[in-house]
Design a protein around this motif. Sequence first.
Motif, PDB file in Angstrom:
ATOM      1  N   ALA A  15      65.439  67.181  55.823  1.00 17.93           N
ATOM      2  CA  ALA A  15      65.152  68.041  54.977  1.00 17.93           C
ATOM      3  C   ALA A  15      65.812  69.239  54.180  1.00 17.93           C
ATOM      4  O   ALA A  15      66.131  69.801  55.479  1.00 17.93           O
ATOM      5  CB  ALA A  15      63.613  68.676  55.377  1.00 17.93           C
ATOM      6  N   ARG A  16      66.222  69.109  53.121  1.00 14.13           N
ATOM      7  CA  ARG A  16      67.324  70.201  52.706  1.00 14.13           C
ATOM      8  C   ARG A  16      66.768  71.040  51.754  1.00 14.13           C
ATOM      9  O   ARG A  16      66.084  70.421  50.726  1.00 14.13           O
ATOM     10  CB  ARG A  16      68.667  69.483  52.448  1.00 14.13           C
ATOM     11  N   PRO A  17      67.007  72.246  51.769  1.00 17.70           N
ATOM     12  CA  PRO A  17      66.473  73.038  50.829  1.00 17.70           C
ATOM     13  C   PRO A  17      66.643  72.627  49.197  1.00 17.70           C
ATOM     14  O   PRO A  17      65.779  73.163  48.300  1.00 17.70           O
ATOM     15  CB  PRO A  17      67.300  74.754  51.032  1.00 17.70           C
ATOM     16  N   ASP A  18      67.888  72.069  48.907  1.00 14.39           N
ATOM     17  CA  ASP A  18      68.034  71.713  47.565  1.00 14.39           C
ATOM     18  C   ASP A  18      66.980  70.642  47.052  1.00 14.39           C
ATOM     19  O   ASP A  18      66.654  70.418  45.758  1.00 14.39           O
ATOM     20  CB  ASP A  18      69.558  70.688  47.457  1.00 14.39           C
ATOM     21  N   HIS A  19      66.041  70.063  48.092  1.00 17.08           N
ATOM     22  CA  HIS A  19      65.371  68.914  47.752  1.00 17.08           C
ATOM     23  C   HIS A  19      63.802  69.291  47.851  1.00 17.08           C
ATOM     24  O   HIS A  19      62.956  68.556  47.724  1.00 17.08           O
ATOM     25  CB  HIS A  19      65.737  67.739  48.389  1.00 17.08           C
ATOM     26  N   GLU A  35      63.180  64.977  58.507  1.00 18.50           N
ATOM     27  CA  GLU A  35      63.789  65.636  59.825  1.00 18.50           C
ATOM     28  C   GLU A  35      64.223  67.005  59.576  1.00 18.50           C
ATOM     29  O   GLU A  35      64.919  67.262  58.171  1.00 18.50           O
ATOM     30  CB  GLU A  35      65.115  64.933  60.155  1.00 18.50           C
ATOM     31  N   ALA A  36      63.752  68.073  60.243  1.00 18.66           N
ATOM     32  CA  ALA A  36      63.885  69.221  59.889  1.00 18.66           C
ATOM     33  C   ALA A  36      64.965  69.882  60.847  1.00 18.66           C
ATOM     34  O   ALA A  36      64.812  69.651  62.230  1.00 18.66           O
ATOM     35  CB  ALA A  36      62.643  70.331  59.988  1.00 18.66           C
ATOM     36  N   LEU A  37      65.735  70.616  60.371  1.00 22.97           N
ATOM     37  CA  LEU A  37      66.637  71.331  61.493  1.00 22.97           C
ATOM     38  C   LEU A  37      66.324  72.438  62.092  1.00 22.97           C
ATOM     39  O   LEU A  37      65.770  73.581  61.488  1.00 22.97           O
ATOM     40  CB  LEU A  37      67.968  71.638  60.576  1.00 22.97           C
ATOM     41  N   THR A  38      65.883  72.170  63.448  1.00 18.86           N
ATOM     42  CA  THR A  38      65.091  73.201  64.266  1.00 18.86           C
ATOM     43  C   THR A  38      65.534  74.838  63.892  1.00 18.86           C
ATOM     44  O   THR A  38      64.563  75.517  63.594  1.00 18.86           O
ATOM     45  CB  THR A  38      65.408  72.860  65.692  1.00 18.86           C
ATOM     46  N   GLU A  39      66.676  75.000  63.990  1.00 17.63           N
ATOM     47  CA  GLU A  39      67.347  76.364  63.840  1.00 17.63           C
ATOM     48  C   GLU A  39      66.839  77.070  62.701  1.00 17.63           C
ATOM     49  O   GLU A  39      66.906  78.141  62.505  1.00 17.63           O
ATOM     50  CB  GLU A  39      68.789  76.465  64.182  1.00 17.63           C
ATOM     51  N   ASN A  40      66.518  76.375  61.641  1.00 21.17           N
ATOM     52  CA  ASN A  40      66.376  77.222  60.142  1.00 21.17           C
ATOM     53  C   ASN A  40      64.926  77.254  60.176  1.00 21.17           C
ATOM     54  O   ASN A  40      64.684  77.940  59.234  1.00 21.17           O
ATOM     55  CB  ASN A  40      66.559  75.889  59.058  1.00 21.17           C
ATOM     56  N   TYR A  41      64.061  76.957  61.332  1.00 20.00           N
ATOM     57  CA  TYR A  41      62.789  77.455  61.062  1.00 20.00           C
ATOM     58  C   TYR A  41      62.036  78.049  62.245  1.00 20.00           C
ATOM     59  O   TYR A  41      60.848  78.317  62.455  1.00 20.00           O
ATOM     60  CB  TYR A  41      61.839  76.206  60.945  1.00 20.00           C
ATOM     61  N   LEU A  42      62.998  78.586  63.236  1.00 19.92           N
ATOM     62  CA  LEU A  42      62.622  79.252  64.475  1.00 19.92           C
ATOM     63  C   LEU A  42      62.078  80.726  64.002  1.00 19.92           C
ATOM     64  O   LEU A  42      61.326  81.159  64.723  1.00 19.92           O
ATOM     65  CB  LEU A  42      63.722  79.556  65.467  1.00 19.92           C
ATOM     66  N   VAL A  43      62.681  81.211  62.906  1.00 18.79           N
ATOM     67  CA  VAL A  43      62.115  82.867  62.813  1.00 18.79           C
ATOM     68  C   VAL A  43      60.782  82.554  61.748  1.00 18.79           C
ATOM     69  O   VAL A  43      60.959  81.986  60.883  1.00 18.79           O
ATOM     70  CB  VAL A  43      63.205  83.392  61.836  1.00 18.79           C
ATOM     71  N   PRO A  44      59.567  83.219  62.355  1.00 19.32           N
ATOM     72  CA  PRO A  44      58.562  82.883  61.650  1.00 19.32           C
ATOM     73  C   PRO A  44      58.702  83.745  60.187  1.00 19.32           C
ATOM     74  O   PRO A  44      59.379  84.679  60.028  1.00 19.32           O
ATOM     75  CB  PRO A  44      57.606  83.952  62.382  1.00 19.32           C
ATOM     76  N   GLY A  45      58.099  83.071  59.281  1.00 21.04           N
ATOM     77  CA  GLY A  45      58.033  83.820  57.734  1.00 21.04           C
ATOM     78  C   GLY A  45      59.256  83.513  56.932  1.00 21.04           C
ATOM     79  O   GLY A  45      60.195  82.555  57.620  1.00 21.04           O
ATOM     80  N   GLY A  46      59.126  83.644  55.817  1.00 26.18           N
ATOM     81  CA  GLY A  46      60.470  83.521  55.018  1.00 26.18           C
ATOM     82  C   GLY A  46      60.349  82.119  54.185  1.00 26.18           C
ATOM     83  O   GLY A  46      59.358  81.355  54.478  1.00 26.18           O
ATOM     84  N   ARG A  47      61.168  81.752  53.427  1.00 33.55           N
ATOM     85  CA  ARG A  47      61.227  80.782  52.481  1.00 33.55           C
ATOM     86  C   ARG A  47      61.358  79.405  53.261  1.00 33.55           C
ATOM     87  O   ARG A  47      60.464  78.507  53.065  1.00 33.55           O
ATOM     88  CB  ARG A  47      62.546  80.754  51.631  1.00 33.55           C
ATOM     89  N   PRO A  48      62.222  79.034  54.158  1.00 31.55           N
ATOM     90  CA  PRO A  48      62.196  77.845  54.892  1.00 31.55           C
ATOM     91  C   PRO A  48      60.780  77.490  55.621  1.00 31.55           C
ATOM     92  O   PRO A  48      60.399  76.430  55.405  1.00 31.55           O
ATOM     93  CB  PRO A  48      63.156  78.144  56.171  1.00 31.55           C
ATOM     94  N   VAL A  49      60.234  78.449  56.380  1.00 30.90           N
ATOM     95  CA  VAL A  49      58.858  78.150  56.928  1.00 30.90           C
ATOM     96  C   VAL A  49      57.873  77.912  55.784  1.00 30.90           C
ATOM     97  O   VAL A  49      56.957  76.997  56.027  1.00 30.90           O
ATOM     98  CB  VAL A  49      58.479  79.240  58.040  1.00 30.90           C
TER      99      VAL A  49
END
Length: 278
Positions: A15-19, A35-49
């Motif tokens: 899963a890439r933000p471009d898509h 497949e989500a890259l764990t480190e991109n979603y560890l911080v709650p809130g925001g666009r990735p989450v």
Amino acid sequence: MTSIRQPSLGFGLGARPDHYEDLLNDHRGSVAWLEALTENYLVPGGRPVHYLERLRNHYPIVLHGVSLSIGSTDSLDLEYLHGVKTLADRYEAAWVSDHLCWTGVDGINVHDLLPMPFTESAVRHVVQRIGQVQELLGRRLLIENVSSYLSFIGDEMPEWEFLREVAERADCLLLLDVNNIYVSSVNHGFDPLAYLRGIPIERVQQFHLAGHSNLGRYLIDTHDAPVAEPVWQLFRSAVERFGQVSTMIERDGNIPALPELLTELDRARSIATTAEAA
Ligand SMILES: [Fe+2]
């Protein structure tokens, strides 16, 4: 031995933000899982989450990390691991993976996936740490083979034997990166088919496919190009040995529009179908 791996989820993508938008709208359902890259979603809130929550409504999710540093002699980062567990529980991750490598020592993180020495003492070290991780996560971990550009003088076994020993003694699962096997086979001059033959079938739960860069004497695992022809051939051999395994393409640079990756994924699907029928 009875297989401990899960049945294949089919064909997926990182899963890439471009898509994100395409995966939610025009191309919703075009892949079987993400497949989500764990480190991109560890911080709650925001666009990735925000996006991961929406994507999870339509796709099974697996988590793939780069920070575990399972091979390091530093203590495991328990705060990080608790974060991974929270994320995995929240999104009902089908599984959690990271790499068989180390990323630093003495508190220094070089943000690189460094290769392990293939020794008995390294096997014991990693097995003990994977046990800790699996106990904390409450599930089996998938570990991925990394590509490498050097080897250690003290190596006592080939990479595939190291991987097999770790997987069986830690009772974990494997994410086989077919591109990484090919890249390392060229860089170190080993037979990639011998590698495949050395890996226990019942432990392989996921395949990665990716592109690399050819620098002449060395191949570099860059993830910024389409999957190369020899990697497609090796993928066919992998399916012949391991059967239907959840397969995805990793693309981290020069990311094309989603339809281009879907076409590449169609090729994986068609190779897997004909390889299994052979
Ligand atoms: Fe990979």
